[in-house]
Structures are given as C-alpha cells and as structure tokens.
Design a protein around this motif. Structure first.
Motif, PDB file in Angstrom:
ATOM      1  N   GLU A  64       0.816  -1.213   0.000  1.00 16.59           N
ATOM      2  CA  GLU A  64       0.000   0.000   0.000  1.00 16.59           C
ATOM      3  C   GLU A  64       0.854   1.269   0.000  1.00 16.59           C
ATOM      4  N   VAL A  65       2.127   1.143   0.277  1.00 19.00           N
ATOM      5  CA  VAL A  65       2.997   2.310   0.380  1.00 19.00           C
ATOM      6  C   VAL A  65       3.878   2.488  -0.856  1.00 19.00           C
ATOM      7  N   ALA A  66       4.436   1.391  -1.380  1.00 19.42           N
ATOM      8  CA  ALA A  66       5.441   1.500  -2.425  1.00 19.42           C
ATOM      9  C   ALA A  66       5.506   0.223  -3.248  1.00 19.42           C
ATOM     10  N   SER A  67       6.322   0.300  -4.298  1.00 26.89           N
ATOM     11  CA  SER A  67       6.656  -0.874  -5.095  1.00 26.89           C
ATOM     12  C   SER A  67       8.169  -1.034  -5.089  1.00 26.89           C
TER      13      SER A  67
ATOM     14  N   PHE B 268      11.165  -2.901  -7.340  1.00 27.30           N
ATOM     15  CA  PHE B 268      11.499  -3.594  -8.573  1.00 27.30           C
ATOM     16  C   PHE B 268      12.907  -4.156  -8.455  1.00 27.30           C
ATOM     17  N   ILE B 269      13.057  -5.441  -8.730  1.00 29.05           N
ATOM     18  CA  ILE B 269      14.353  -6.106  -8.626  1.00 29.05           C
ATOM     19  C   ILE B 269      14.597  -6.841  -9.937  1.00 29.05           C
ATOM     20  N   PRO B 270      15.656  -6.474 -10.681  1.00 29.80           N
ATOM     21  CA  PRO B 270      15.935  -7.150 -11.953  1.00 29.80           C
ATOM     22  C   PRO B 270      16.438  -8.562 -11.711  1.00 29.80           C
ATOM     23  N   ALA B 271      16.533  -9.313 -12.788  1.00 28.80           N
ATOM     24  CA  ALA B 271      16.884 -10.730 -12.673  1.00 28.80           C
ATOM     25  C   ALA B 271      18.253 -10.942 -12.028  1.00 28.80           C
ATOM     26  N   ASP B 272      19.242 -10.063 -12.302  1.00 25.97           N
ATOM     27  CA  ASP B 272      20.567 -10.274 -11.719  1.00 25.97           C
ATOM     28  C   ASP B 272      20.647  -9.815 -10.260  1.00 25.97           C
ATOM     29  N   ARG B 273      19.635  -9.134  -9.779  1.00 21.96           N
ATOM     30  CA  ARG B 273      19.511  -8.680  -8.375  1.00 21.96           C
ATOM     31  C   ARG B 273      20.638  -7.768  -7.916  1.00 21.96           C
ATOM     32  N   LYS B 274      21.389  -7.198  -8.833  1.00 22.12           N
ATOM     33  CA  LYS B 274      22.503  -6.326  -8.442  1.00 22.12           C
ATOM     34  C   LYS B 274      22.054  -4.907  -8.149  1.00 22.12           C
ATOM     35  N   SER B 275      20.800  -4.632  -8.341  1.00 27.46           N
ATOM     36  CA  SER B 275      20.243  -3.334  -7.982  1.00 27.46           C
ATOM     37  C   SER B 275      18.766  -3.521  -7.647  1.00 27.46           C
ATOM     38  N   SER B 276      18.183  -2.492  -7.074  1.00 24.09           N
ATOM     39  CA  SER B 276      16.736  -2.513  -6.821  1.00 24.09           C
ATOM     40  C   SER B 276      16.241  -1.071  -6.866  1.00 24.09           C
ATOM     41  N   THR B 277      14.981  -0.905  -7.190  1.00 26.45           N
ATOM     42  CA  THR B 277      14.411   0.430  -7.291  1.00 26.45           C
ATOM     43  C   THR B 277      13.151   0.515  -6.447  1.00 26.45           C
ATOM     44  N   LEU B 278      13.180   1.454  -5.515  1.00 23.83           N
ATOM     45  CA  LEU B 278      11.994   1.754  -4.710  1.00 23.83           C
ATOM     46  C   LEU B 278      11.173   2.789  -5.466  1.00 23.83           C
ATOM     47  N   SER B 279       9.912   2.506  -5.693  1.00 22.36           N
ATOM     48  CA  SER B 279       9.046   3.424  -6.419  1.00 22.36           C
ATOM     49  C   SER B 279       7.930   3.908  -5.509  1.00 22.36           C
ATOM     50  N   LEU B 280       7.843   5.234  -5.381  1.00 22.75           N
ATOM     51  CA  LEU B 280       6.790   5.853  -4.576  1.00 22.75           C
ATOM     52  C   LEU B 280       5.833   6.555  -5.533  1.00 22.75           C
ATOM     53  N   PRO B 281       4.603   6.078  -5.654  1.00 17.95           N
ATOM     54  CA  PRO B 281       3.669   6.675  -6.613  1.00 17.95           C
ATOM     55  C   PRO B 281       3.072   7.967  -6.063  1.00 17.95           C
ATOM     56  N   ARG B 282       3.012   8.984  -6.887  1.00 17.11           N
ATOM     57  CA  ARG B 282       2.308  10.220  -6.541  1.00 17.11           C
ATOM     58  C   ARG B 282       2.665  10.702  -5.136  1.00 17.11           C
ATOM     59  N   VAL B 283       3.908  11.143  -4.975  1.00 19.27           N
ATOM     60  CA  VAL B 283       4.373  11.544  -3.650  1.00 19.27           C
ATOM     61  C   VAL B 283       3.650  12.796  -3.155  1.00 19.27           C
ATOM     62  N   SER B 284       3.594  12.901  -1.843  1.00 16.38           N
ATOM     63  CA  SER B 284       3.055  14.095  -1.206  1.00 16.38           C
ATOM     64  C   SER B 284       4.129  14.672  -0.289  1.00 16.38           C
ATOM     65  N   LEU B 285       3.844  15.837   0.274  1.00 23.15           N
ATOM     66  CA  LEU B 285       4.814  16.490   1.164  1.00 23.15           C
ATOM     67  C   LEU B 285       5.219  15.567   2.306  1.00 23.15           C
ATOM     68  N   SER B 286       4.292  14.727   2.742  1.00 22.28           N
ATOM     69  CA  SER B 286       4.553  13.839   3.872  1.00 22.28           C
ATOM     70  C   SER B 286       5.507  12.703   3.536  1.00 22.28           C
ATOM     71  N   ASP B 287       5.871  12.550   2.278  1.00 26.50           N
ATOM     72  CA  ASP B 287       6.860  11.542   1.886  1.00 26.50           C
ATOM     73  C   ASP B 287       8.286  12.064   2.015  1.00 26.50           C
ATOM     74  N   THR B 288       8.443  13.325   2.372  1.00 23.26           N
ATOM     75  CA  THR B 288       9.772  13.874   2.628  1.00 23.26           C
ATOM     76  C   THR B 288      10.395  13.138   3.798  1.00 23.26           C
ATOM     77  N   ALA B 289      11.512  12.464   3.528  1.00 21.95           N
ATOM     78  CA  ALA B 289      12.118  11.585   4.529  1.00 21.95           C
ATOM     79  C   ALA B 289      13.450  11.087   3.988  1.00 21.95           C
ATOM     80  N   VAL B 290      14.152  10.321   4.803  1.00 21.48           N
ATOM     81  CA  VAL B 290      15.354   9.625   4.357  1.00 21.48           C
ATOM     82  C   VAL B 290      14.991   8.167   4.127  1.00 21.48           C
TER      83      VAL B 290
END
Lengths: 112, 115
Positions: free
Chosen positions: A58-61, A63-85
């Motif tokens: 419910e918060v994010a997606s 994505f992890i490619p097949a080689d798993r050497k990287s990953s991507t956190l995706s935040l849809p339609r961010v709001s001011l309250s998503d400001t964070a580390v």
C-alpha cells in the motif's frame, strides 16, 4: 552484509512518481532487499522487502531485476509527507549476519 | 501493542556522569539492538543481542555497556559520558536476525546531550 550504494539526495514535486535506485553488486544468493523510511525525529520504519521481481504494497513498489545487483523503490504520486530519508539494506537470516548496518540513505525532499 | 518503547525521550548529562537508556519491546522479539545517529548521518550499530543472556558488539561499542537479562528489555549504559556521545539513540528489535525476512522495529529514540 552486501554493501549498498544509493543517491545522497533527490528532489521531487507533489503528485510525481519517485524512483530511488540502490546498487548492491555483491548481493548473495540468500540476501533479501529491504527498504526503510525515516522521518525527522523518528526511528526508521520498514516500508517494503523483496527477493526478486516485483513487490507492491500500500505504500510503495520494489522492482528487482533478474541479476539482483540493484533494486528500485518506487513511490507513486508523492506528497509532502513523503519527505524523509530512505535506506536500502541487503542481508539474510544467516547466523553470521547479525550486525545490520545502515548507510547514509537517500534524502528525499518533496516540494509543493 | 506498544512496540518498542524507549525512555527517556530527552536527557542532558555532564561529562563523566553515567546513565542508562531504557528499551523495552512487547513483541516477544529475540533480536534487539542499539544504534546511534549523529546529525545528518546514518545509523551506526553500538551493540546487539540475539536473545536473553547473549550480547555482542557492533561498529561503535566503546563507552557503552549492555545486558539482556530478559527477552523484553535491553538497556544501554553509558559508563562515563563524553561530549562525543551526544547523539540520538535508537533501539530496535526483530523476530529473527535482521536483514532477512525479519524487518527491524524501531523506537522513537532518546536525544542525549553531553555538556
């Protein structure tokens, strides 16, 4: 624990999709990828975790490619309250990996 | 459930004083740990415990002691406070060893100032 590399900071505007990529070139077979979010003056909180392909909650997606050497956190339609580390961590439940270390994370600033 | 509870929220110490930061969790988690976070920095692991009676050092253990007499509690002791220990301290717990399928649950921190 696999070393991770992520951008120090990112800027976005409300309503945009934000993608934060984490590199973990020496990820091991049994390692999971976990993302945490930390607001000012609070402890980090778990956002999402994955092993391969795509995970969505419910918060994010995540994505992890097949080689798993990287990953991507995706935040849809961010709001001011998503400001964070946002922290990316890689590790497993093996008995030798009990000391979980955090890097400096990615500081996301969302503007109106 | 209260989760992870840390007390006090704020503390000011003079150099050389000692004190104990309290941490309690009500989730029956086996793993507990202490981190410190300096301004604008990430978290650094001080000590951790994989169960009652078992503790081990993290990245920055000097000047701190821990004990784990019960599953619920994991206090952090500052033996002789120094200005370099001014920081925000976070306690965290997880069901299993962290990094795998057992995410960490964090408390809201103790802000410590040593003058």
């Amino acid at each position: 624990l696999a070393k991770t590399t992520q951008p120090i900071s990112m800027d976005s505007y409300e309503g945009q999709e934000v993608n934060i990529t984490c590199s973990h070139n020496n990820i091991a077979t049994n390692d999971y990828i976990t993302w945490y979010q930390q607001f000012p003056s609070q402890g980090p909180r778990f956002i999402i975790q994955g092993y391969k392909t795509k995970v969505t909650n419910e918060v994010a997606s995540l994505f992890i490619p097949a080689d798993r050497k990287s990953s991507t956190l995706s935040l849809p339609r961010v709001s001011l309250s998503d400001t964070a580390v946002y922290y990316c961590l890689v590790g497993d439940e093996g008995t030798g990996r009990r000391a979980l270390t955090f890097g400096s994370g990615t500081r996301l600033q969302v503007q109106p | 459930n209260a989760g992870v509870t840390q007390t006090p929220k704020f503390q000011v110490l003079k150099t050389g004083q000692s004190m104990t930061l309290q941490c309690a969790q009500d989730m029956n988690h086996e793993y507990m740990s202490w981190y410190r976070q300096d301004p604008g920095m990430g978290l650094r692991l001080i000590h951790y415990s994989v169960g009652a009676g078992i503790t081990d050092q993290g990245e920055v253990p000097n000047g701190y002691n821990v004990s784990r007499s019960t599953t619920e509690d994991f206090p952090l002791r500052l033996l002789s406070a120094a200005p370099s220990q001014t920081s925000v301290y976070f306690c965290a717990s997880s069901q299993g060893t962290p990094g795998g399928r057992s995410p960490l649950h964090f408390g809201n921190g103790t802000r410590l100032t040593v003058t």
